[in-house]
Write a protein that holds these residues in place. Structure first.
Motif, PDB file in Angstrom:
ATOM      1  N   LEU A  68       0.711  -1.109  -0.046  1.00  0.00           N
ATOM      2  CA  LEU A  68       0.098   0.085  -0.029  1.00  0.00           C
ATOM      3  C   LEU A  68       0.736   1.177  -0.053  1.00  0.00           C
ATOM      4  CD1 LEU A  68      -2.882  -1.022   2.349  1.00  0.00           C
ATOM      5  CD2 LEU A  68      -2.948  -0.812   0.009  1.00  0.00           C
ATOM      6  N   GLU A  69       1.936   1.281   0.614  1.00  0.00           N
ATOM      7  CA  GLU A  69       2.900   2.479   0.726  1.00  0.00           C
ATOM      8  C   GLU A  69       3.306   2.683  -0.848  1.00  0.00           C
ATOM      9  OE1 GLU A  69       5.823   1.506   3.855  1.00  0.00           O
ATOM     10  OE2 GLU A  69       4.260   2.183   5.282  1.00  0.00           O
ATOM     11  N   SER A  70       3.849   1.572  -1.329  1.00  0.00           N
ATOM     12  CA  SER A  70       4.484   1.656  -2.714  1.00  0.00           C
ATOM     13  C   SER A  70       3.374   2.101  -3.579  1.00  0.00           C
ATOM     14  CB  SER A  70       4.873   0.256  -3.183  1.00  0.00           C
ATOM     15  OG  SER A  70       5.824  -0.350  -2.351  1.00  0.00           O
ATOM     16  N   ALA A  71       1.973   1.774  -3.469  1.00  0.00           N
ATOM     17  CA  ALA A  71       1.110   2.118  -4.340  1.00  0.00           C
ATOM     18  C   ALA A  71       0.974   4.020  -4.317  1.00  0.00           C
ATOM     19  CB  ALA A  71      -0.360   1.573  -3.992  1.00  0.00           C
ATOM     20  N   TYR A  72       0.692   4.255  -2.991  1.00  0.00           N
ATOM     21  CA  TYR A  72       0.575   5.826  -2.632  1.00  0.00           C
ATOM     22  C   TYR A  72       1.706   6.265  -3.159  1.00  0.00           C
ATOM     23  CZ  TYR A  72      -2.890   3.902   0.418  1.00  0.00           C
ATOM     24  OH  TYR A  72      -4.029   3.273   0.818  1.00  0.00           O
ATOM     25  N   SER A  73       2.960   6.098  -2.972  1.00  0.00           N
ATOM     26  CA  SER A  73       4.365   6.672  -3.360  1.00  0.00           C
ATOM     27  C   SER A  73       4.096   7.040  -5.096  1.00  0.00           C
ATOM     28  CB  SER A  73       5.365   5.862  -3.340  1.00  0.00           C
ATOM     29  OG  SER A  73       5.718   4.723  -4.057  1.00  0.00           O
ATOM     30  N   PHE A  74       3.393   6.246  -5.934  1.00  0.00           N
ATOM     31  CA  PHE A  74       3.277   6.489  -7.259  1.00  0.00           C
ATOM     32  C   PHE A  74       2.273   7.688  -7.491  1.00  0.00           C
ATOM     33  CE2 PHE A  74       5.803   2.415  -7.833  1.00  0.00           C
ATOM     34  CZ  PHE A  74       6.308   2.818  -8.992  1.00  0.00           C
ATOM     35  N   LEU A  75       1.368   8.102  -6.574  1.00  0.00           N
ATOM     36  CA  LEU A  75       0.436   8.948  -7.047  1.00  0.00           C
ATOM     37  C   LEU A  75       0.826  10.149  -7.291  1.00  0.00           C
ATOM     38  CD1 LEU A  75      -2.431   7.743  -4.366  1.00  0.00           C
ATOM     39  CD2 LEU A  75      -2.431   7.311  -6.743  1.00  0.00           C
ATOM     40  N   PRO A  76       1.976  10.948  -6.691  1.00  0.00           N
ATOM     41  CA  PRO A  76       2.313  12.061  -6.890  1.00  0.00           C
ATOM     42  C   PRO A  76       2.809  12.194  -8.256  1.00  0.00           C
ATOM     43  CG  PRO A  76       2.972  11.501  -4.779  1.00  0.00           C
ATOM     44  CD  PRO A  76       2.485  10.204  -5.178  1.00  0.00           C
ATOM     45  N   LEU A  77       3.672  10.924  -8.610  1.00  0.00           N
ATOM     46  CA  LEU A  77       4.177  10.922 -10.110  1.00  0.00           C
ATOM     47  C   LEU A  77       3.138  10.883 -11.224  1.00  0.00           C
ATOM     48  CD1 LEU A  77       6.851  10.788 -11.771  1.00  0.00           C
ATOM     49  CD2 LEU A  77       6.541   8.177 -11.520  1.00  0.00           C
ATOM     50  N   LEU A  78       1.927  10.231 -10.856  1.00  0.00           N
ATOM     51  CA  LEU A  78       1.028  10.212 -11.694  1.00  0.00           C
ATOM     52  C   LEU A  78       0.304  11.585 -11.976  1.00  0.00           C
ATOM     53  CD1 LEU A  78      -1.021   8.368 -13.472  1.00  0.00           C
ATOM     54  CD2 LEU A  78      -2.204   8.118 -11.425  1.00  0.00           C
ATOM     55  N   VAL A  79       0.114  12.252 -10.938  1.00  0.00           N
ATOM     56  CA  VAL A  79      -0.406  13.662 -10.924  1.00  0.00           C
ATOM     57  C   VAL A  79       0.622  14.466 -11.671  1.00  0.00           C
ATOM     58  CG1 VAL A  79      -1.046  15.591  -9.645  1.00  0.00           C
ATOM     59  CG2 VAL A  79      -1.744  13.375  -8.968  1.00  0.00           C
ATOM     60  N   ILE A  80       1.976  14.429 -11.461  1.00  0.00           N
ATOM     61  CA  ILE A  80       2.783  15.444 -12.191  1.00  0.00           C
ATOM     62  C   ILE A  80       2.655  15.043 -13.771  1.00  0.00           C
ATOM     63  CG2 ILE A  80       5.253  15.339 -12.837  1.00  0.00           C
ATOM     64  CD1 ILE A  80       5.676  14.969  -9.812  1.00  0.00           C
ATOM     65  N   PHE A  81       2.573  13.464 -14.181  1.00  0.00           N
ATOM     66  CA  PHE A  81       2.382  13.376 -15.645  1.00  0.00           C
ATOM     67  C   PHE A  81       1.257  13.845 -16.129  1.00  0.00           C
ATOM     68  CE2 PHE A  81       5.324   9.441 -16.434  1.00  0.00           C
ATOM     69  CZ  PHE A  81       6.393   9.986 -16.023  1.00  0.00           C
ATOM     70  N   TYR A  82       0.155  13.971 -15.490  1.00  0.00           N
ATOM     71  CA  TYR A  82      -1.080  14.643 -15.947  1.00  0.00           C
ATOM     72  C   TYR A  82      -0.951  16.042 -16.134  1.00  0.00           C
ATOM     73  CZ  TYR A  82      -6.033  15.767 -16.116  1.00  0.00           C
ATOM     74  OH  TYR A  82      -7.061  16.410 -16.764  1.00  0.00           O
ATOM     75  N   VAL A  83      -0.523  16.795 -14.883  1.00  0.00           N
ATOM     76  CA  VAL A  83      -0.422  18.139 -15.068  1.00  0.00           C
ATOM     77  C   VAL A  83       0.671  18.639 -16.365  1.00  0.00           C
ATOM     78  CG1 VAL A  83       0.536  20.137 -13.820  1.00  0.00           C
ATOM     79  CG2 VAL A  83      -0.811  18.605 -12.674  1.00  0.00           C
ATOM     80  N   THR A  84       1.693  17.878 -16.513  1.00  0.00           N
ATOM     81  CA  THR A  84       2.579  18.261 -17.426  1.00  0.00           C
ATOM     82  C   THR A  84       2.362  17.540 -18.915  1.00  0.00           C
ATOM     83  OG1 THR A  84       4.063  16.393 -16.892  1.00  0.00           O
ATOM     84  CG2 THR A  84       4.665  18.360 -15.979  1.00  0.00           C
ATOM     85  N   ASP A  85       1.132  17.232 -19.188  1.00  0.00           N
ATOM     86  CA  ASP A  85       0.402  16.641 -20.403  1.00  0.00           C
ATOM     87  C   ASP A  85       1.345  15.321 -21.029  1.00  0.00           C
ATOM     88  OD1 ASP A  85      -1.450  18.489 -20.669  1.00  0.00           O
ATOM     89  OD2 ASP A  85      -0.411  20.177 -21.536  1.00  0.00           O
ATOM     90  N   ILE A  86       2.137  14.688 -20.009  1.00  0.00           N
ATOM     91  CA  ILE A  86       2.760  13.443 -20.365  1.00  0.00           C
ATOM     92  C   ILE A  86       1.559  12.453 -20.692  1.00  0.00           C
ATOM     93  CG2 ILE A  86       4.344  11.955 -19.689  1.00  0.00           C
ATOM     94  CD1 ILE A  86       5.878  13.836 -18.694  1.00  0.00           C
ATOM     95  N   ILE A  87       0.590  12.452 -19.924  1.00  0.00           N
ATOM     96  CA  ILE A  87      -0.446  11.676 -20.038  1.00  0.00           C
ATOM     97  C   ILE A  87      -1.291  12.036 -21.273  1.00  0.00           C
ATOM     98  CG2 ILE A  87      -2.410  10.678 -18.937  1.00  0.00           C
ATOM     99  CD1 ILE A  87      -1.183  10.475 -16.463  1.00  0.00           C
ATOM    100  N   ASN A  88      -1.393  11.493 -22.462  1.00  0.00           N
ATOM    101  CA  ASN A  88      -2.118  11.932 -23.466  1.00  0.00           C
ATOM    102  C   ASN A  88      -3.459  11.133 -23.440  1.00  0.00           C
ATOM    103  OD1 ASN A  88      -2.823  12.525 -25.788  1.00  0.00           O
ATOM    104  ND2 ASN A  88      -1.191  12.075 -26.923  1.00  0.00           N
ATOM    105  N   LEU A  89      -4.572  11.808 -22.854  1.00  0.00           N
ATOM    106  CA  LEU A  89      -5.911  11.472 -22.931  1.00  0.00           C
ATOM    107  C   LEU A  89      -6.229  11.483 -24.361  1.00  0.00           C
ATOM    108  CD1 LEU A  89      -7.262  12.973 -19.637  1.00  0.00           C
ATOM    109  CD2 LEU A  89      -6.215  10.867 -20.026  1.00  0.00           C
ATOM    110  N   GLU A  90      -5.917  12.241 -25.252  1.00  0.00           N
ATOM    111  CA  GLU A  90      -6.462  12.366 -26.520  1.00  0.00           C
ATOM    112  C   GLU A  90      -6.258  10.812 -27.303  1.00  0.00           C
ATOM    113  OE1 GLU A  90      -5.631  14.745 -30.828  1.00  0.00           O
ATOM    114  OE2 GLU A  90      -4.480  15.045 -29.093  1.00  0.00           O
ATOM    115  N   ALA A  91      -5.208  10.157 -26.854  1.00  0.00           N
ATOM    116  CA  ALA A  91      -4.936   8.878 -27.396  1.00  0.00           C
ATOM    117  C   ALA A  91      -6.150   8.023 -27.522  1.00  0.00           C
ATOM    118  CB  ALA A  91      -3.671   8.025 -26.959  1.00  0.00           C
ATOM    119  N   PHE A  92      -6.927   7.946 -26.122  1.00  0.00           N
ATOM    120  CA  PHE A  92      -8.030   7.125 -26.222  1.00  0.00           C
ATOM    121  C   PHE A  92      -9.175   7.478 -27.052  1.00  0.00           C
ATOM    122  CE2 PHE A  92      -5.717   7.092 -22.083  1.00  0.00           C
ATOM    123  CZ  PHE A  92      -5.937   5.491 -21.988  1.00  0.00           C
TER     124      PHE A  92
END
Length: 203
Positions: free
Chosen positions: A115-139
């Protein structure tokens, strides 16, 4: 011999490793799968613990404690968490745990780290979303991931050659980030299953 297999239930893992030893395959190393050496079949008693150590000295003391009690450390590192032991002294106890509570506690430790490992990845996921690395248009529009000029105007062999060549790069551009949510989901699943096993073993 290498075997790719995964367990959350440590008792099932122990039984499987003991069966492998009866078949003449003896555990040597564990890293994204199991590495065995071929040898004589034997009746082995193998136990699995889960502990993560902050420093090398504590880890060495932990291994030596079992060694002094007649158990050989087969695999695991100070940061790997899962530790494997085989009974080597006939006079030793048949289990590395003194009671059911300590046997169940390994699942609690596994759940906590997962669970600690899962939570540690959440900030990285947010950073990827804010910086447009996550490309939702691809879906919605996967064709936007293909950058070859005039690709969709090509026909026949020319189209298929260009399409197949660029597809791996398009997938990387659009979905390389997906390993983060997948990792989070897996860690959450491991934590949930481990907590469930802990509850079962404390009844």
């Amino acid at each position: 011999m290498y075997k790719l297999k995964f367990f959350i239930d440590f008792e099932k893992e122990e039984k499987w490793l003991e069966q492998m030893a009866r078949d003449g395959y003896h555990l040597q190393h564990v890293f994204f799968g199991y590495q065995f050496r071929r040898g004589e079949p034997e009746e082995a008693t193998i136990k699995v613990d889960y502990r993560v150590f902050k420093n090398k000295e504590d880890y060495i003391d932990y291994c030596m404690m079992f060694e002094d009690s007649g158990w050989k450390h087969l695999a695991g590192t100070k940061r790997s968490g899962i530790q494997y032991f085989q009974k080597m002294d006939d006079a030793a106890e048949d289990d590395i745990f003194s009671d059911q509570a300590s046997r169940a506690a390994r699942y609690k430790r596994y759940a906590k780290v997962s669970l600690e490992s899962a939570y540690s990845f959440l900030p990285l996921l947010v950073i990827f979303y804010v910086t447009d690395i996550i490309n939702l248009e691809a879906f919605v529009n996967p064709t936007a991931l293909y950058l070859t000029p005039g690709l969709w105007d090509k026909t026949g062999t020319a189209f298929w050659s260009a399409f197949l060549f660029e597809t791996p790069f398009a997938l990387m551009r659009g979905f390389a980030w997906s390993f983060i949510p997948i990792t989070i989901i897996l860690y959450l699943f491991f934590g949930y299953k481990s907590n469930k096993l802990y509850a079962q073993h404390t009844k």
